[in-house]
Design a protein around this motif. Structure first.
Motif, PDB file in Angstrom:
ATOM      1  N   TYR A  52      34.213  37.963 -35.164  1.00  0.00           N
ATOM      2  CA  TYR A  52      34.075  37.132 -36.352  1.00  0.00           C
ATOM      3  C   TYR A  52      34.334  38.025 -37.562  1.00  0.00           C
ATOM      4  N   GLU A  53      34.970  37.464 -38.578  1.00  0.00           N
ATOM      5  CA  GLU A  53      35.054  38.139 -39.873  1.00  0.00           C
ATOM      6  C   GLU A  53      34.718  37.122 -40.948  1.00  0.00           C
ATOM      7  N   MET A  54      33.624  37.366 -41.640  1.00  0.00           N
ATOM      8  CA  MET A  54      33.186  36.516 -42.742  1.00  0.00           C
ATOM      9  C   MET A  54      33.701  37.157 -44.033  1.00  0.00           C
ATOM     10  N   ARG A  55      34.379  36.341 -44.856  1.00  0.00           N
ATOM     11  CA  ARG A  55      34.974  36.888 -46.068  1.00  0.00           C
ATOM     12  C   ARG A  55      35.052  35.810 -47.146  1.00  0.00           C
ATOM     13  N   PRO A  56      35.268  36.229 -48.400  1.00  0.00           N
ATOM     14  CA  PRO A  56      35.389  35.249 -49.477  1.00  0.00           C
ATOM     15  C   PRO A  56      36.643  34.387 -49.312  1.00  0.00           C
ATOM     16  N   ALA A  57      36.557  33.184 -49.828  1.00  0.00           N
ATOM     17  CA  ALA A  57      37.700  32.265 -49.847  1.00  0.00           C
ATOM     18  C   ALA A  57      37.705  31.579 -51.209  1.00  0.00           C
ATOM     19  N   ALA A  58      38.776  30.917 -51.533  1.00  0.00           N
ATOM     20  CA  ALA A  58      38.929  30.283 -52.843  1.00  0.00           C
ATOM     21  C   ALA A  58      37.794  29.306 -53.157  1.00  0.00           C
ATOM     22  N   THR A  59      37.293  28.611 -52.142  1.00  0.00           N
ATOM     23  CA  THR A  59      36.261  27.595 -52.369  1.00  0.00           C
ATOM     24  C   THR A  59      34.900  28.009 -51.840  1.00  0.00           C
ATOM     25  N   GLY A  60      34.681  29.278 -51.569  1.00  0.00           N
ATOM     26  CA  GLY A  60      33.391  29.741 -51.057  1.00  0.00           C
ATOM     27  C   GLY A  60      33.575  30.924 -50.134  1.00  0.00           C
ATOM     28  N   SER A  61      33.595  30.631 -48.845  1.00  0.00           N
ATOM     29  CA  SER A  61      33.785  31.688 -47.849  1.00  0.00           C
ATOM     30  C   SER A  61      34.398  31.091 -46.594  1.00  0.00           C
ATOM     31  N   GLU A  62      34.764  31.982 -45.692  1.00  0.00           N
ATOM     32  CA  GLU A  62      35.331  31.537 -44.425  1.00  0.00           C
ATOM     33  C   GLU A  62      34.981  32.544 -43.341  1.00  0.00           C
ATOM     34  N   VAL A  63      34.985  32.048 -42.112  1.00  0.00           N
ATOM     35  CA  VAL A  63      34.788  32.899 -40.943  1.00  0.00           C
ATOM     36  C   VAL A  63      36.028  32.762 -40.073  1.00  0.00           C
ATOM     37  N   VAL A  64      36.674  33.900 -39.845  1.00  0.00           N
ATOM     38  CA  VAL A  64      37.837  33.940 -38.971  1.00  0.00           C
ATOM     39  C   VAL A  64      37.341  34.319 -37.586  1.00  0.00           C
ATOM     40  N   VAL A  65      37.669  33.497 -36.613  1.00  0.00           N
ATOM     41  CA  VAL A  65      37.258  33.706 -35.223  1.00  0.00           C
ATOM     42  C   VAL A  65      38.506  34.068 -34.431  1.00  0.00           C
ATOM     43  N   ALA A  66      38.451  35.182 -33.696  1.00  0.00           N
ATOM     44  CA  ALA A  66      39.586  35.590 -32.857  1.00  0.00           C
ATOM     45  C   ALA A  66      39.022  36.085 -31.535  1.00  0.00           C
ATOM     46  N   GLY A  67      39.639  35.674 -30.435  1.00  0.00           N
ATOM     47  CA  GLY A  67      39.120  36.104 -29.137  1.00  0.00           C
ATOM     48  C   GLY A  67      40.036  35.752 -28.003  1.00  0.00           C
ATOM     49  N   SER A  68      39.481  35.881 -26.817  1.00  0.00           N
ATOM     50  CA  SER A  68      40.216  35.514 -25.615  1.00  0.00           C
ATOM     51  C   SER A  68      39.252  34.899 -24.619  1.00  0.00           C
ATOM     52  N   VAL A  69      39.811  34.077 -23.740  1.00  0.00           N
ATOM     53  CA  VAL A  69      39.031  33.419 -22.702  1.00  0.00           C
ATOM     54  C   VAL A  69      39.783  33.552 -21.384  1.00  0.00           C
ATOM     55  N   SER A  70      39.008  33.742 -20.317  1.00  0.00           N
ATOM     56  CA  SER A  70      39.572  33.848 -18.977  1.00  0.00           C
ATOM     57  C   SER A  70      38.735  32.991 -18.035  1.00  0.00           C
ATOM     58  N   VAL A  71      39.407  32.180 -17.236  1.00  0.00           N
ATOM     59  CA  VAL A  71      38.729  31.320 -16.261  1.00  0.00           C
ATOM     60  C   VAL A  71      39.223  31.716 -14.876  1.00  0.00           C
ATOM     61  N   LYS A  72      38.296  32.111 -14.021  1.00  0.00           N
ATOM     62  CA  LYS A  72      38.640  32.582 -12.676  1.00  0.00           C
ATOM     63  C   LYS A  72      38.456  31.462 -11.657  1.00  0.00           C
TER      64      LYS A  72
END
Length: 168
Positions: free
Chosen positions: A111-131
């Motif tokens: 997660y990266e929480m950072r300022p945005a024009a209208t407040g803030s935002e959280v950028v979510v980046a990841g991976s998923v694996s299903v076995k």
């Protein structure tokens, strides 16, 4: 093989307020109040301005996609841990992990929480694996969609939580 994903959730409040809320027990206890199929464990072992949120939930059968129900061996229990670090200037970072029982799924990311024009935002980046033989690749997008829905739902809850606090 795993599937990568990323998305952004916007908030109307400044980063400082969002971070204070996300690292507070009060917000998470309110979020899970009355949740009969979920558990919540909170800790602040990494110091002030941090939190570890560990959640488990037994997913109701009517909420499980048909493809997943076909390969389930027993109840689908989803487990997620979010670790949020302190605010560093106007940014905060976190990591998440997720697993499930009933079908072997692993998810992790940042997660990266950072300022945005209208407040803030959280950028979510990841991976998923299903076995799961043959259909794991078809289930991975469903797991990604679930993660997105959960984080977006938490975003809506947090926005309402702020609105309720402002009106109190």
């Amino acid at each position: 093989m795993s599937r990568k994903f990323s998305f952004t959730v916007s908030y109307s409040v400044p980063v400082e307020e969002l971070h204070r809320a996300i690292t507070s027990d009060e917000l998470w206890q309110a979020r899970f109040e009355g949740a009969t199929t979920a558990t919540l464990d909170l800790s602040h072992d990494d110091g002030p301005g941090t939190i570890r949120v560990h959640m488990t939930e037994t997913v109701r059968p009517d909420k499980i996609p048909a493809l997943v129900r076909k390969v389930l061996r027993n109840d689908l229990v989803v487990e997620r841990t979010d670790d949020w670090g302190p605010l560093d200037g106007d940014t905060a970072r976190g990591v998440f992990t997720g697993t499930s029982q009933g079908i072997t799924t692993k998810m992790s990311g940042t997660y990266e929480m950072r300022p945005a024009a209208t407040g803030s935002e959280v950028v979510v980046a990841g991976s998923v694996s299903v076995k799961v033989p043959l259909v794991g690749g078809a289930i991975e997008p469903l797991a990604e969609q679930l993660q997105r829905r959960v984080v977006e739902s938490e975003g809506k809850f947090i926005e309402h939580w702020f609105a309720d606090k402002a009106g109190a």
